[in-house]
Enzyme design. Structure first.
Site, PDB file in Angstrom:
ATOM      1  N   GLU A 335       0.799  -1.229   0.000  1.00 47.05           N
ATOM      2  CA  GLU A 335       0.000   0.000   0.000  1.00 47.05           C
ATOM      3  C   GLU A 335       0.833   1.282   0.000  1.00 47.05           C
ATOM      4  O   GLU A 335       0.570   2.230   0.747  1.00 47.05           O
ATOM      5  CB  GLU A 335      -0.988  -0.016   1.174  1.00 47.05           C
ATOM      6  CG  GLU A 335      -1.981  -1.174   1.088  1.00 47.05           C
ATOM      7  CD  GLU A 335      -2.919  -1.277   2.278  1.00 47.05           C
ATOM      8  OE1 GLU A 335      -2.820  -0.446   3.209  1.00 47.05           O
ATOM      9  OE2 GLU A 335      -3.750  -2.203   2.285  1.00 47.05           O
ATOM     10  N   GLU A 437      -6.635  -9.570  -3.030  1.00 49.83           N
ATOM     11  CA  GLU A 437      -7.369  -9.591  -1.755  1.00 49.83           C
ATOM     12  C   GLU A 437      -8.863  -9.386  -2.014  1.00 49.83           C
ATOM     13  O   GLU A 437      -9.523  -8.596  -1.330  1.00 49.83           O
ATOM     14  CB  GLU A 437      -6.848  -8.501  -0.810  1.00 49.83           C
ATOM     15  CG  GLU A 437      -5.366  -8.584  -0.512  1.00 49.83           C
ATOM     16  CD  GLU A 437      -4.882  -7.474   0.418  1.00 49.83           C
ATOM     17  OE1 GLU A 437      -5.710  -6.911   1.169  1.00 49.83           O
ATOM     18  OE2 GLU A 437      -3.674  -7.173   0.384  1.00 49.83           O
TER      19      GLU A 437
END
Length: 559
Positions: A335, A437
């Site tokens: 991220e 994910e």
């Protein structure tokens, strides 16, 4: 699919969208805001769009200028006169730019929201707008009930910054029509013509019965696991039957393996690896580092910069030497579009250093960037363009970026938006993409099944995507609870059935007879097959693989 009766698809509900009637239907938001209509210079009018509301749509070049804005909430609005239907996905499209008051090169978030019955605000999309550039809105919304009144608002950017809006549109999207296109695209991307040549023995077996069965797919699906779920028989049953790969939910993260400085704990990750080995499931390595500050252990934050540099090197050395060759993929620094903890502490090169050092320690692993919202079109901080810039910057510093992770924490997905992100990432980087994910969040399980199908069909039909990993699938064992495929009692819900049905659709089987030339022909999905030939003397089996290719695959059986 969820009912969409009486819905007119691809009909723009915004009146006077292209401003042929001046400002008719439009109103300012804010006591100081003034609206005016302008014509963009032809050379500056956008030429590419994902908007297919009209067969030959091109941006009109006419825009509303909202000037004199005294607050971020100021902008413009229009009441929607057409009836909005519940349980229908509406797309929000158009173009946003900034005018006077915006510093050159400075980006500001501009948001399109829907205000329903003067009380409920529904997010409809957001862009990072700049002066001198037009940013395309790629938003969506869905309502749970039909409103008595609704209005669309364009707001954002700091006070004093003028906002420009071109061709704002709101329309119901026709998922069934999109799926028809994706089936055709999938056939080209994931299937191949195959000729099984039985050769010189043909004269003796012409007309013999042939059965072809696909044993596994070249396109893997996976799911995240943890020490608790692998003790649940219903979880293990669904996981082993329907998933090919795994990823650990938290057990490989630094805050788990070294919660206290110097106290390494790999017991959980070792146990999970043993479980995956027993069932033959490869595992993604998630993650070596996590760039978001609130995920960093306190003891790491307490280190000075020299100590932190040493700790980063120690983490890389410990993890990648212990598990060298065990994880085919790693998310290196999770991220980075949404966090910059290590870069803020140790400088601009640290992210690339993590990649370079990981490659040195485990050269067989493919190293990924991994982030969220890139595929959603609703996060100004996580656009495909910003992801591409990040990847290019890492590569310029010698980072061997080998893959792109799109997390896929999705709500109310729009296929065209997902496809646009995949197209841009693929064209600019030529790197493989994984959804890493995936969870599709919707409390209505019928709609959840539809939403899941949107994401999976887009991913499977796109040539850049090489795998999809779910972030859990069982109720009570997921980060987002309204995303499960399997209920807590082990029953498979409608979303889970949709997933199973799609996997079945994307599996090839064929029956027939050998022709007079000694051939058996079929068209099948990429993967591993077994062919069974029935003759007078018994049945003969042989395995073969169908790989990607534009020409027919001719295989000599030599039985």
């Amino acid at each position: 699919m969820a009912s969409t009766q009486e819905v007119v698809f691809d009909l723009n509900l915004i009146e006077n969208s292209a401003l042929e009637d001046g400002l008719a239907g439009w109103a300012p938001v804010g006591s100081c805001t003034a609206l005016s209509v302008h014509e963009e210079e032809p050379a500056k009018v956008p030429t590419e769009t994902i908007n297919d509301v009209g067969e030959d749509y091109r941006p009109s070049g006419r825009y509303i200028l909202a000037s004199g804005r005294a607050d971020e909430a100021d902008g413009l609005r229009q009441a929607i006169k057409g009836a909005l239907k519940p349980r229908v996905t509406y797309r929000v499209a158009g173009w946003i730019s900034l005018g006077g008051g915006a510093a050159e090169g400075a980006g500001h978030a501009v948001r399109v929201n829907l205000r329903v019955d003067d009380e409920c605000v529904v997010e409809g999309g957001a862009v990072c707008a700049e002066a001198g550039k037009w940013a395309e809105i790629k938003g969506a919304f869905r309502l749970k009930r039909s409103p008595c009144a609704a209005a669309v608002y364009v707001q954002g950017a700091p006070a004093g910054v003028d906002v420009k809006v071109m061709d704002l549109q709101v329309f119901a999207t026709d998922r069934k029509a999109r799926f028809r296109k994706l089936r055709r695209k999938t056939d080209k991307v994931r299937k191949r013509d195959v000729v099984l040549n039985f050769g010189s023995a043909a004269s003796g077996i012409s007309g013999a019965s042939v059965r072809v069965m696909q044993m596994d797919s070249s396109f893997p699906f996976g799911a995240c696991i943890n020490p608790s779920v692998i003790q649940n028989p219903a979880f293990v049953d669904f996981f082993t039957k329907h998933f090919d790969w795994a990823v650990f939910e938290n057990e490989l993260k630094w805050y788990h393996t070294e919660a206290q400085q110097g106290q390494l704990n790999y017991a959980d990750s070792d146990a999970l690896l043993d479980f995956c080995d027993r069932y033959g499931k490869p595992v993604r390595g998630h993650c070596i580092f996590w760039a978001v500050e609130n995920t960093v252990q306190q003891w790491v934050k307490n280190l000075d910069n020299d100590q932190l540099t040493s700790a980063v090197q120690g983490r890389l050395q410990s993890l990648l030497t212990r598990y060298a060759g065990r994880f085919p993929q790693y998310d290196v620094n999770n991220e980075m579009l949404h966090g910059s903890y290590y870069r803020g502490r140790l400088g601009d090169d640290i992210d690339a250093f993590m990649f370079r050092e990981a490659a040195r320690l485990d050269p067989g692993a493919t190293l990924f960037v991994n982030d969220y919202n890139v595929e959603c079109g609703n996060d100004p901080n996580a656009t495909p363009e910003k992801y591409i810039e990040q990847i290019a910057a890492l590569q310029q510093k010698g980072a061997p970026v080998g893959g792109i992770g799109l997390q896929g924490h999705v709500t109310n997905p729009v296929g065209e938006v997902i496809c646009d992100a995949l197209d841009k990432l693929s064209a600019a980087t030529d790197l493989p993409v994984w959804l890493t994910e995936l969870d599709v969040c919707e409390s209505d399980v019928d709609l959840r099944a539809d939403d899941l199908e949107v994401v999976l069909r887009e991913a499977y039909a796109h040539p850049a995507v090489e795998g999809v990993v779910f972030w859990g699938f069982m109720q009570g064992h997921m980060w987002r609870q309204d995303a499960c495929l399997v209920n807590s009692d082990g029953t498979v819900n409608d979303a889970g059935e949709r997933f199973v049905d799609l996997r079945r659709e994307w599996t090839s089987h064929a029956r027939g007879h050998i022709d007079s030339a000694g051939h058996f022909k079929f068209r099948g999905y990429h993967g591993t097959y077994v062919v069974q030939l029935a003759t007078a003397t018994g049945k003969v089996h042989k395995t073969f693989s169908v790989e990607k290719g534009d020409t027919p695959l001719v295989l000599d059986m030599n039985l």
